[in-house]
Write an enzyme that holds these catalytic residues in place. Sequence first.
Site, PDB file in Angstrom:
ATOM      1  N   LYS A  43       0.861  -1.189   0.000  1.00 36.75           N
ATOM      2  CA  LYS A  43       0.000   0.000   0.000  1.00 36.75           C
ATOM      3  C   LYS A  43       0.893   1.233   0.000  1.00 36.75           C
ATOM      4  O   LYS A  43       1.783   1.358   0.846  1.00 36.75           O
ATOM      5  CB  LYS A  43      -0.886   0.025   1.243  1.00 36.75           C
TER       6      LYS A  43
HETATM    7  C1  E4P Z   1      -7.595   1.313   3.958  1.00 41.84           C
HETATM    8  O1  E4P Z   1      -6.868   1.412   2.977  1.00 41.84           O
HETATM    9  C2  E4P Z   1      -7.675   2.416   4.889  1.00 41.84           C
HETATM   10  O2  E4P Z   1      -6.412   2.526   5.462  1.00 41.84           O
HETATM   11  C3  E4P Z   1      -8.704   2.252   5.967  1.00 41.84           C
HETATM   12  O3  E4P Z   1      -9.773   1.463   5.549  1.00 41.84           O
HETATM   13  C4  E4P Z   1      -9.177   3.589   6.493  1.00 41.84           C
HETATM   14  O4  E4P Z   1     -10.279   3.389   7.328  1.00 41.84           O
HETATM   15  P1  E4P Z   1     -10.727   4.500   8.421  1.00 41.84           P
HETATM   16  O5  E4P Z   1     -11.244   5.667   7.669  1.00 41.84           O
HETATM   17  O6  E4P Z   1     -11.785   3.793   9.203  1.00 41.84           O
HETATM   18  O7  E4P Z   1      -9.505   4.794   9.220  1.00 41.84           O
END
Ligand code: E4P
Length: 224
Positions: free
Chosen positions: A86
């Site tokens: 990521k």
């Molecule tokens: C995934 O890529 C994100 O890091 C994550 O789902 C963010 O979620 P949040 O908005 O609940 O922190």
Amino acid sequence: MEYILDTACIADIRHCNEFYPISGVTTNPSIIAKENRDFWAILKDIRDVIGPDKILFAQTIRKTADGIVEEAKLLNERAGGEFGVKIPIGEEGLKATMALKKLGIKVLMTAIFTPAQALVAARAGADYVAPYVNRLDNISGSGAEVVAEIVETFALYGLPCKVLAASFKNVEQVARCATAGCHCVTLSADILKAVISHPMTDAAVAGFDSDWKSVYGEKTILDL
Ligand code: E4P
């Protein structure tokens, strides 16, 4: 649409891997920090639960393209199975994505808030983009509409990049992404459980149980 689990909590991963058709696990630095223990041990524990074929995503920390590529290579080596790195969208992240594409390492470009960002990420070679649905809804945007536009744009240009929507706080957001043709959603264990829960289902099952028991008592089919 594929379901992915957005957590590093081993108990949740073990439970959902057993009971739900998940295709992998996503993490991010916040999710990892919440566990407050050795980073490599967390990744190893997740891998031990999901096995080598389900995809595990971990995010890079370095900010330069070279640093991101080095971290991605190390993560890919040590992930012990199907892996995706990521990388938050930005100039350095895009440069790193183009380099990682040549190395055959899968990239999920994350922290996406607009279809325009998603299109550039896909053109750089990202395998997945992660639009943040709830965070968009929270600022009076529409996360699901952004997801729908990204799906349409990728289809329009024949781009193979998948939309892996993230940041969910309720079941309605997940349902709207599904009807938009979103390829994958990454959810907490709580939201995944909520997706299959319905009070009418509970009532229907209770009715079946009491009707059966009125004739057959405690016997099940195996006892007849
Ligand atoms: C995934 O890529 C994100 O890091 C994550 O789902 C963010 O979620 P949040 O908005 O609940 O922190």
